[in-house]
Design a protein around this motif. Structure first.
Motif, PDB file in Angstrom:
ATOM      1  N   MET A 207       0.850  -1.194   0.000  1.00  0.00           N
ATOM      2  CA  MET A 207       0.000   0.000   0.000  1.00  0.00           C
ATOM      3  C   MET A 207       0.890   1.251   0.000  1.00  0.00           C
ATOM      4  N   THR A 208       1.326   1.648  -1.178  1.00  0.00           N
ATOM      5  CA  THR A 208       2.319   2.721  -1.312  1.00  0.00           C
ATOM      6  C   THR A 208       1.719   4.115  -1.380  1.00  0.00           C
ATOM      7  N   THR A 209       0.429   4.239  -1.681  1.00  0.00           N
ATOM      8  CA  THR A 209      -0.198   5.552  -1.791  1.00  0.00           C
ATOM      9  C   THR A 209      -0.233   6.232  -0.422  1.00  0.00           C
ATOM     10  N   PRO A 210       0.058   7.534  -0.348  1.00  0.00           N
ATOM     11  CA  PRO A 210       0.000   8.249   0.941  1.00  0.00           C
ATOM     12  C   PRO A 210      -1.370   8.103   1.590  1.00  0.00           C
ATOM     13  N   ALA A 211      -1.363   7.896   2.909  1.00  0.00           N
ATOM     14  CA  ALA A 211      -2.640   7.702   3.600  1.00  0.00           C
ATOM     15  C   ALA A 211      -2.539   8.115   5.056  1.00  0.00           C
ATOM     16  N   LEU A 212      -3.683   8.557   5.580  1.00  0.00           N
ATOM     17  CA  LEU A 212      -3.868   8.809   7.000  1.00  0.00           C
ATOM     18  C   LEU A 212      -4.648   7.639   7.583  1.00  0.00           C
ATOM     19  N   VAL A 213      -4.121   7.041   8.642  1.00  0.00           N
ATOM     20  CA  VAL A 213      -4.803   5.957   9.349  1.00  0.00           C
ATOM     21  C   VAL A 213      -5.335   6.532  10.662  1.00  0.00           C
ATOM     22  N   VAL A 214      -6.634   6.333  10.924  1.00  0.00           N
ATOM     23  CA  VAL A 214      -7.258   6.815  12.152  1.00  0.00           C
ATOM     24  C   VAL A 214      -7.723   5.606  12.960  1.00  0.00           C
ATOM     25  N   ALA A 215      -7.285   5.528  14.220  1.00  0.00           N
ATOM     26  CA  ALA A 215      -7.624   4.374  15.054  1.00  0.00           C
ATOM     27  C   ALA A 215      -7.973   4.832  16.466  1.00  0.00           C
ATOM     28  N   GLY A 216      -8.967   4.184  17.050  1.00  0.00           N
ATOM     29  CA  GLY A 216      -9.325   4.450  18.440  1.00  0.00           C
ATOM     30  C   GLY A 216      -8.575   3.521  19.371  1.00  0.00           C
ATOM     31  N   ASP A 217      -8.033   4.042  20.454  1.00  0.00           N
ATOM     32  CA  ASP A 217      -7.229   3.186  21.326  1.00  0.00           C
ATOM     33  C   ASP A 217      -8.066   2.312  22.258  1.00  0.00           C
ATOM     34  N   GLN A 218      -9.412   2.381  22.106  1.00  0.00           N
ATOM     35  CA  GLN A 218     -10.309   1.488  22.834  1.00  0.00           C
ATOM     36  C   GLN A 218     -11.177   0.670  21.865  1.00  0.00           C
ATOM     37  N   ASP A 219     -10.743   0.558  20.639  1.00  0.00           N
ATOM     38  CA  ASP A 219     -11.501  -0.163  19.614  1.00  0.00           C
ATOM     39  C   ASP A 219     -11.117  -1.650  19.673  1.00  0.00           C
ATOM     40  N   ARG A 220     -12.033  -2.473  20.162  1.00  0.00           N
ATOM     41  CA  ARG A 220     -11.787  -3.906  20.275  1.00  0.00           C
ATOM     42  C   ARG A 220     -12.771  -4.645  19.381  1.00  0.00           C
ATOM     43  N   SER A 221     -12.240  -5.313  18.379  1.00  0.00           N
ATOM     44  CA  SER A 221     -13.090  -5.955  17.382  1.00  0.00           C
ATOM     45  C   SER A 221     -13.456  -7.382  17.771  1.00  0.00           C
ATOM     46  N   ALA A 222     -14.700  -7.746  17.483  1.00  0.00           N
ATOM     47  CA  ALA A 222     -15.142  -9.127  17.675  1.00  0.00           C
ATOM     48  C   ALA A 222     -14.611 -10.032  16.585  1.00  0.00           C
ATOM     49  N   MET A 223     -13.926  -9.458  15.588  1.00  0.00           N
ATOM     50  CA  MET A 223     -13.392 -10.241  14.474  1.00  0.00           C
ATOM     51  C   MET A 223     -11.947 -10.665  14.680  1.00  0.00           C
ATOM     52  N   SER A 224     -11.299 -10.130  15.703  1.00  0.00           N
ATOM     53  CA  SER A 224      -9.890 -10.432  15.943  1.00  0.00           C
ATOM     54  C   SER A 224      -9.649 -10.662  17.430  1.00  0.00           C
ATOM     55  N   THR A 225      -8.687 -11.546  17.730  1.00  0.00           N
ATOM     56  CA  THR A 225      -8.336 -11.790  19.123  1.00  0.00           C
ATOM     57  C   THR A 225      -7.345 -10.764  19.643  1.00  0.00           C
ATOM     58  N   ARG A 226      -6.874  -9.881  18.774  1.00  0.00           N
ATOM     59  CA  ARG A 226      -5.995  -8.805  19.202  1.00  0.00           C
ATOM     60  C   ARG A 226      -6.812  -7.646  19.765  1.00  0.00           C
ATOM     61  N   GLY A 227      -6.103  -6.709  20.361  1.00  0.00           N
ATOM     62  CA  GLY A 227      -6.752  -5.531  20.915  1.00  0.00           C
ATOM     63  C   GLY A 227      -6.774  -4.384  19.927  1.00  0.00           C
ATOM     64  N   PRO A 228      -6.880  -3.148  20.424  1.00  0.00           N
ATOM     65  CA  PRO A 228      -7.003  -1.971  19.567  1.00  0.00           C
ATOM     66  C   PRO A 228      -5.839  -1.764  18.595  1.00  0.00           C
ATOM     67  N   ASP A 229      -4.652  -2.322  18.915  1.00  0.00           N
ATOM     68  CA  ASP A 229      -3.521  -2.131  17.999  1.00  0.00           C
ATOM     69  C   ASP A 229      -3.761  -2.792  16.648  1.00  0.00           C
ATOM     70  N   TRP A 230      -4.747  -3.710  16.556  1.00  0.00           N
ATOM     71  CA  TRP A 230      -5.085  -4.348  15.281  1.00  0.00           C
ATOM     72  C   TRP A 230      -5.432  -3.297  14.223  1.00  0.00           C
ATOM     73  N   PHE A 231      -6.046  -2.217  14.680  1.00  0.00           N
ATOM     74  CA  PHE A 231      -6.505  -1.187  13.745  1.00  0.00           C
ATOM     75  C   PHE A 231      -5.396  -0.218  13.332  1.00  0.00           C
ATOM     76  N   THR A 232      -4.180  -0.450  13.799  1.00  0.00           N
ATOM     77  CA  THR A 232      -3.045   0.382  13.383  1.00  0.00           C
ATOM     78  C   THR A 232      -2.149  -0.325  12.376  1.00  0.00           C
ATOM     79  N   ASP A 233      -2.490  -1.560  11.980  1.00  0.00           N
ATOM     80  CA  ASP A 233      -1.648  -2.321  11.049  1.00  0.00           C
ATOM     81  C   ASP A 233      -1.438  -1.579   9.734  1.00  0.00           C
ATOM     82  N   ALA A 234      -2.482  -0.909   9.245  1.00  0.00           N
ATOM     83  CA  ALA A 234      -2.357  -0.209   7.964  1.00  0.00           C
ATOM     84  C   ALA A 234      -1.262   0.854   8.015  1.00  0.00           C
ATOM     85  N   TYR A 235      -1.019   1.405   9.192  1.00  0.00           N
ATOM     86  CA  TYR A 235       0.055   2.390   9.361  1.00  0.00           C
ATOM     87  C   TYR A 235       1.402   1.710   9.520  1.00  0.00           C
TER      88      TYR A 235
END
Length: 314
Positions: A207-235
């Motif tokens: 994913m080489t195109t410039p991008a802003l990733v926005v993530a909540g530090d209390q965002d816990r997904s029922a789709m992953s066993t990881r915590g909120p850091d899962w939503f920072t992978d794109a960054y």
């Protein structure tokens, strides 16, 4: 087109210019049932305006995310919102034979919008939108499932069950993007996600195109066993240049980006939503070469937010 037929006037005396929304605007596609329609929200007038193509989260539609969209239009963007097949209004569940390919149709929807932007704007101008767009300044933004969808236009790929990257869906006309609460990598998916959402395996290394990733530090997904850091992978897992805006105490709806008093919003905060909208528009104005001052000012707002937000760049 009259207001009753689908044109809405938005007037906010605190901001300029006046913005206008037009819907539904049909977009030509092949083999899509039902067909694709979009909503266009834009300044009523203006020449060579930048474009945001917005991809909604699961089950939503062109009618959601008004707190973001109206603010972006007031900042000078033409915003185009498709209704994807997973919208609850279509009633396509896990047992529908179309569900397994909806992730691909979502990507095709965004490509169709970018490729047919002239026709979309011609229909909008027949109503009340008298603005023109700059084809060299197109961005894509998405929330949740929409974030993963947008990521593919920026260069991310979807891994198969054996970890092999799938086809390249990059769109060369999309010069920048923003991913809000976007899916992380697929190595920690829950059994439910593995069974029903196997496409939730993005590979951000391309994913080489410039991008802003926005993530909540209390965002816990029922789709992953990881915590909120899962939503920072794109960054963390994509090539620079990237920026990460962390929303302290933010959950998956980031304060209610889909709309005011929406049932699934667990962290209702209109001021937070306005801040995120401003962050996205400031980032895109900078990334598209229109205004670097707004992004610098956003950084100053983060620095004086008493820890409510964190900003990182690389």
């Amino acid at each position: 087109m009259s207001e009753e037929a689908g044109t809405t006037m938005h007037t906010d005396h605190r901001t300029a210019p006046r913005i206008v929304s037009v819907k539904p605007v049909p977009v030509a596609t092949t083999g899509r049932d039902p067909g694709l329609s979009v909503k266009v929200t834009a300044p009523a007038t203006g020449d060579h305006l930048p474009v945001i193509v917005f991809s909604h989260g699961n089950a939503w539609s062109m009618d959601g995310y008004e707190p973001l969209v109206d603010r972006w239009a007031a900042a000078g963007f033409v915003v185009v919102q498709p209704t994807h097949l997973d919208s609850r209004r279509h009633g396509i569940g896990f047992d529908d034979p179309r569900f397994g390919t909806i992730w691909r149709v979502r990507i095709a929807d965004l490509h169709a919008v970018v490729d047919r932007l002239d026709d979309i704007m011609a229909q909008a101008r027949a109503a009340e939108v008298h603005a023109s767009v700059d084809h060299d300044r197109i961005a894509a933004v998405g929330h949740s499932w929409g974030g993963q969808t947008v990521g593919t236009l920026l260069g991310a790929r979807v891994l198969d069950a054996d970890g092999r990257p799938g086809e390249d869906f990059t769109h060369p006309a999309v010069r920048a993007g923003a991913l809000l609460a976007a899916t992380g990598t697929g190595d920690t998916l829950t059994p439910f996600a593995v069974e029903h959402l196997p496409f939730m395996r993005p590979d951000y290394s391309t994913m080489t195109t410039p991008a802003l990733v926005v993530a909540g530090d209390q965002d816990r997904s029922a789709m992953s066993t990881r915590g909120p850091d899962w939503f920072t992978d794109a960054y963390h897992l994509s090539p620079a240049p990237k920026s990460l805006l962390t929303v302290v105490d933010g959950e998956h709806t980031l304060g209610g980006v889909a709309g005011e008093k929406v049932a699934e919003t667990t962290d209702e905060d209109p001021a937070r939503v306005a801040f995120i909208a401003d962050a996205v528009s400031a980032y895109l104005l900078d990334a598209l070469g229109l205004d670097g001052v707004a992004w610098k000012a956003l950084g100053d707002r983060v620095a004086t937010s008493d820890g409510a937000y964190r900003l990182a760049d690389r």
